[in-house]
Design a protein around this motif. Structure first.
Motif, PDB file in Angstrom:
ATOM      1  N   ALA A  27       3.848 -32.259  -7.099  1.00 51.90           N
ATOM      2  CA  ALA A  27       4.191 -32.614  -5.714  1.00 51.90           C
ATOM      3  C   ALA A  27       5.440 -31.870  -5.254  1.00 51.90           C
ATOM      4  O   ALA A  27       5.486 -31.337  -4.134  1.00 51.90           O
ATOM      5  CB  ALA A  27       4.394 -34.122  -5.607  1.00 51.90           C
TER       6      ALA A  27
ATOM      7  N   LEU B 172       0.337 -37.058  -3.824  1.00 54.13           N
ATOM      8  CA  LEU B 172       1.044 -38.330  -3.685  1.00 54.13           C
ATOM      9  C   LEU B 172       0.052 -39.489  -3.653  1.00 54.13           C
ATOM     10  O   LEU B 172       0.324 -40.569  -4.173  1.00 54.13           O
ATOM     11  CB  LEU B 172       1.913 -38.339  -2.424  1.00 54.13           C
TER      12      LEU B 172
ATOM     13  N   LYS C 158      -0.167 -31.631  -1.122  1.00 52.86           N
ATOM     14  CA  LYS C 158       0.919 -32.523  -1.531  1.00 52.86           C
ATOM     15  C   LYS C 158       0.542 -33.971  -1.214  1.00 52.86           C
ATOM     16  O   LYS C 158       0.754 -34.873  -2.027  1.00 52.86           O
ATOM     17  CB  LYS C 158       2.204 -32.125  -0.805  1.00 52.86           C
ATOM     18  N   GLU C 159      -0.044 -34.170  -0.037  1.00 51.89           N
ATOM     19  CA  GLU C 159      -0.480 -35.519   0.339  1.00 51.89           C
ATOM     20  C   GLU C 159      -1.499 -36.053  -0.671  1.00 51.89           C
ATOM     21  O   GLU C 159      -1.423 -37.199  -1.107  1.00 51.89           O
ATOM     22  CB  GLU C 159      -1.067 -35.491   1.754  1.00 51.89           C
TER      23      GLU C 159
ATOM     24  N   PHE D 139      -0.697 -26.563   2.107  1.00 51.37           N
ATOM     25  CA  PHE D 139       0.134 -27.094   1.024  1.00 51.37           C
ATOM     26  C   PHE D 139       0.567 -28.531   1.320  1.00 51.37           C
ATOM     27  O   PHE D 139       0.695 -29.349   0.412  1.00 51.37           O
ATOM     28  CB  PHE D 139       1.328 -26.180   0.742  1.00 51.37           C
ATOM     29  N   GLY D 140       0.756 -28.831   2.607  1.00 54.87           N
ATOM     30  CA  GLY D 140       1.067 -30.208   2.983  1.00 54.87           C
ATOM     31  C   GLY D 140      -0.081 -31.139   2.629  1.00 54.87           C
ATOM     32  O   GLY D 140       0.120 -32.257   2.151  1.00 54.87           O
ATOM     33  N   LEU D 141      -1.293 -30.647   2.846  1.00 50.24           N
ATOM     34  CA  LEU D 141      -2.489 -31.433   2.518  1.00 50.24           C
ATOM     35  C   LEU D 141      -2.583 -31.677   1.012  1.00 50.24           C
ATOM     36  O   LEU D 141      -2.840 -32.797   0.566  1.00 50.24           O
ATOM     37  CB  LEU D 141      -3.729 -30.685   3.019  1.00 50.24           C
TER      38      LEU D 141
ATOM     39  N   ASP E 248       5.770 -29.003  -2.376  1.00 51.72           N
ATOM     40  CA  ASP E 248       6.716 -29.171  -1.272  1.00 51.72           C
ATOM     41  C   ASP E 248       7.491 -27.878  -1.037  1.00 51.72           C
ATOM     42  O   ASP E 248       7.670 -27.446   0.104  1.00 51.72           O
ATOM     43  CB  ASP E 248       7.668 -30.321  -1.598  1.00 51.72           C
TER      44      ASP E 248
END
Lengths: 502, 260
Positions: free
Chosen positions: A246, A276, A272-273, A268-270, A250
């Motif tokens: 994660a 998490l 990371k989500e 990359f945000g997806l 980020d």
């Protein structure tokens, strides 16, 4: 994780500490921290932590009551630069001969009216406000002016003030003022039970909750002479590595954001989500909080092993595709290549940690050099190292570590069915004493120097995050860089200010 | 450019919330509550059960203050007969007292009053789009991650006309994370002063609401309520993105408050 050796010859204790440190560093060991405790009116001590294969050794010097000065270590040991500033802020000791004793974590008046936290000394101070006028404002150079970034940053960032000194384009000098976020966490540990302490450790540097909880728990387990059950050791690795994935995602997201690659940032945000969410599905907390306790872990992963493996496969496949595309995007690579070079020689003498150190040729990774928990049983992939020292090298190290983290999580979850899962923790009742615990956070090695008293309460707890140790190097990487490189340099360091000032 | 195709790869991943309910938001264990409603006489609750003192046994009735709860789950582990996890991310409230569960009857009226006052303040201004200025007042860093997640394609708050702005001059909402460190008191005061009115202030996270586990300490306030007037309180350590989104929508009057 050994009980620390305390060496404190009565005459010239700091000189002896200095000598012992010098001998160890000359034999290739790494300076990891210098921590202070006590109140000059009642007696203080300085503890240097030295890391080497297999262990972290604590070397201490005790200063008698009334002693307020000691010869600074920084002139011979530049890596102690920030540590001595922090000791001055928190303990009130004055290091004679320190090159620039600006306030770092808690600006205060250097006079009799001052009130200081005095970590490790009995009692809790009531209220201490930072004394901003103690901050240095001088600036030199022809036509140089300062661009302040922060403390309230533009965007969703942690509060920190970067003073960029520039004649217009270059950044010959950068000053960092992180003190606004100082929360007094170190003093807050004192008097807590270790069960509460691990919860606070999770909140020292919230994006590396698992690593901090692990380092804290390791110190407690050393004092308690407790051995964590194998299943718990595997669950710890699982969460530590998911946290690494994660964090590295980020950083990739922030690097691509700095380059204005909107689709890559979104991708990359997806990922990371999804990472998490996987952590949340396993533990109930998206940051893996409440999993690690001294003596083991609280619960089994809430998902069956095959579902976890399937999700890991999906995630890794998706990440790999985007990483390949990123490494093929020349407009992006042009921005990170040669940006923010950290000189390998400086990285080595400073003892740079984590992906920052490993991007500049430092090979230390405490998962390999001082393995703990499941890393002892699993076969960890070789430590990812690059030598170029620029933002690209740091990014490459992170990309390799994501790959390795997927491998390790699969190994850890794969071993679980063969483990005895009836018992996930042992009683870890710490005996009185001092111990050092460590863990490899995504940002690098986290150390906890922990003292527990006879009543099993914490009497002193000094977390040392990789963020603190590494941020010290940040001003030195702007060689040849210009203002627009700033976001890349900051993102490529990937540090948390909460862990710097606590 | 390969990115065009990569961007289309997974189709639409964005949640339908708030128009439709979202399964992840519904299932997320975002709070803890006492299972025994009313009388819990003769149930001794140990002081060490809650590290932040969020659990009270007032006149024989168990109460849990979500504003102090750091979701460590210790009470659920040790007393599963008394405490349980609650699913659902709609955890933001318009009144500090409304975070205490089960709620006191007099809280209802107080919540209704602040709701009407807030609605009167924002009704005309924030109907279409709002701009948020985030301020970190001493967080542990995790709240920033969850706030940033609102911009990822799953939550994508731009579709709701919600934007983060760099300048307080353009802001309608201040999203404040962290415990309220003394060092951030002055920068925070200046930020509030630079923000035009009407202004809605959100205290994001248990640290911001009550100080959480970090307070009491010489260096911090017990939550940002000591530093600014707070309109919306979101518990959580850290609050999940759906909880933050709930707080934002509540702040601008786009959804009715929970727990009325």
């Amino acid at each position: 994780m050994s009980r620390s050796a305390v060496r404190s010859p009565a005459q010239d204790p700091v000189g002896a500490l200095h000598h012992a440190l010098h001998m160890r560093l000359a034999s290739g060991q790494r300076f990891a921290a210098l921590l202070g405790r006590g109140d000059p009116d009642a007696g203080t001590s300085l503890t240097a932590l030295v890391a080497h294969d297999g262990d972290v050794t604590a070397l201490s010097a005790t200063l008698p009551a009334g002693v307020t000065h000691y010869p600074a270590l920084t002139p011979q040991l530049p890596a102690a630069f920030w540590y001595e500033r922090a000791i001055h802020d928190l303990v009130g000791l004055l290091p004679d001969g320190h090159p620039r004793l600006d306030p770092l974590v808690l600006p205060h008046r250097d006079d009799a009216s001052r009130l200081l936290p005095h970590p490790g000394a009995p009692g809790q101070p009531d209220r201490i406000e930072p004394y901003e006028r103690a901050l240095s404002v001088h600036l030199h150079g022809t036509g140089v002016f300062t661009i302040p970034h922060g403390p309230v940053r533009s965007g969703v960032f942690e509060s920190v003030e970067y003073l960029v000194e520039t004649p217009g384009e270059d950044i010959p000098h950068l000053r960092i003022r992180p003190h606004a976020k100082h929360r007094g966490v170190q003093k807050r540990f004192e008097g807590m039970t270790v069960d509460d302490g691990v919860l606070l450790a999770e909140r020292v540097e919230g994006i590396a909750s698992v690593a901090h909880a692990l380092a804290f728990a390791h110190a407690v387990e050393t004092l308690a002479v407790a051995r964590v059950p194998v299943a718990a050791a595997m669950i710890r690795v699982l969460h530590a590595e998911l946290e690494r994935i994660a964090n590295h995602l980020d950083v990739l997201g922030k690097l691509t954001d700095a380059a204005g690659l909107a689709v890559a940032t979104a991708r990359f945000g997806l990922h990371k989500e999804h990472t998490l969410r996987l952590v949340g599905a396993l533990s109930g907390s998206r940051f893996g909080r409440g999993v690690v306790v001294p003596g083991g872990v609280t619960a089994l992963p809430r998902l069956p092993a095959d579902e976890v493996t399937a999700e890991l496969d999906r995630l890794q496949h998706a990440i790999n595709g985007d990483v390949r595309a990123l490494l093929d995007t020349s407009s992006f690579l042009d921005r990170v290549r040669t940006a923010g070079p950290l000189d390998p020689e400086l990285a080595r003498t400073h003892g740079a940690l984590g992906p920052i150190g490993r991007g500049s040729g430092c090979t230390d990774d405490c998962r390999a050099s001082r393995p703990y928990d499941g890393y002892q049983q699993l076969a960890p992939p070789p430590v990812a190292v690059r030598s170029a020292g620029d933002a690209q090298a740091r990014m490459q190290v992170r990309i390799d570590e994501i790959e390795a983290a997927f491998y390790l999580t699969r190994q850890a979850i794969g071993r679980l069915p063969d483990c005895d899962t009836d018992q996930l923790s042992v009683v870890a009742q710490p005996g009185a004493g001092q111990a050092v615990g460590w863990a490899e956070a995504p940002q690098g090695e986290v150390l906890y120097l922990l003292d527990v008293d006879d009543a099993a309460r914490i009497s002193y707890c000094a977390p040392r995050s990789a963020s603190f140790h590494n941020l010290m190097l940040f001003p030195s990487i702007f060689v040849g860089d210009i203002l627009t490189d700033f976001p890349f340099n900051e993102a490529s360091f990937g540090l948390s200010i909460a862990g710097v000032v606590m | 450019m390969p990115w065009v195709l990569r961007g289309l790869r997974n189709g639409v991943v964005t949640t339908g919330y708030p128009r439709r309910s979202d399964p992840y938001a519904e299932a997320f264990p975002a709070s803890v509550r006492p299972l025994v409603v009313g009388s819990a006489n003769g149930v001794p609750v140990d002081d060490t059960l809650c590290p932040t003192g969020a659990i009270h046994n007032r006149a024989g009735a168990l109460q849990l203050d979500a504003g102090q709860c750091i979701l460590c789950g210790r009470c659920v582990r040790e007393r599963p007969d008394l405490f349980g996890w609650v699913s659902g991310s709609q955890t933001a409230r318009l009144h500090r007292q409304a975070l205490v569960v089960p709620q006191l009857p007099e809280t209802d009226e107080a919540v209704e009053l602040v709701r009407r006052q807030l609605a009167a303040r924002v009704r005309r201004m924030f109907r279409r789009s709002v701009h948020i200025r985030h301020v970190d007042a001493g967080s542990d860093g995790s709240e920033e991650w969850e706030a940033l997640a609102l911009l990822n394609p799953v939550y994508d708050v731009h579709r709701l006309g919600i934007f983060f702005t760099a300048s307080p001059r353009h802001a309608d909402v201040l999203l404040i994370t962290g415990v309220g460190s003394h060092g951030m008191a002055e920068p925070l005061r200046r930020t509030v002063e630079a923000t035009p009115r009407p202004l809605v202030v959100i205290a994001a996270g248990t640290d911001a609401v009550s100080g959480g586990l970090v307070a009491p300490s010489y260096a911090v306030a017990e939550g940002i309520g000591e530093l600014v007037d707070v309109d919306v309180w979101v518990p959580g350590s850290p609050p999940s993105p759906f909880s933050l989104l709930h707080a934002l929508l509540l702040a601008v009057g786009r959804i009715p408050p929970e727990g009325r």
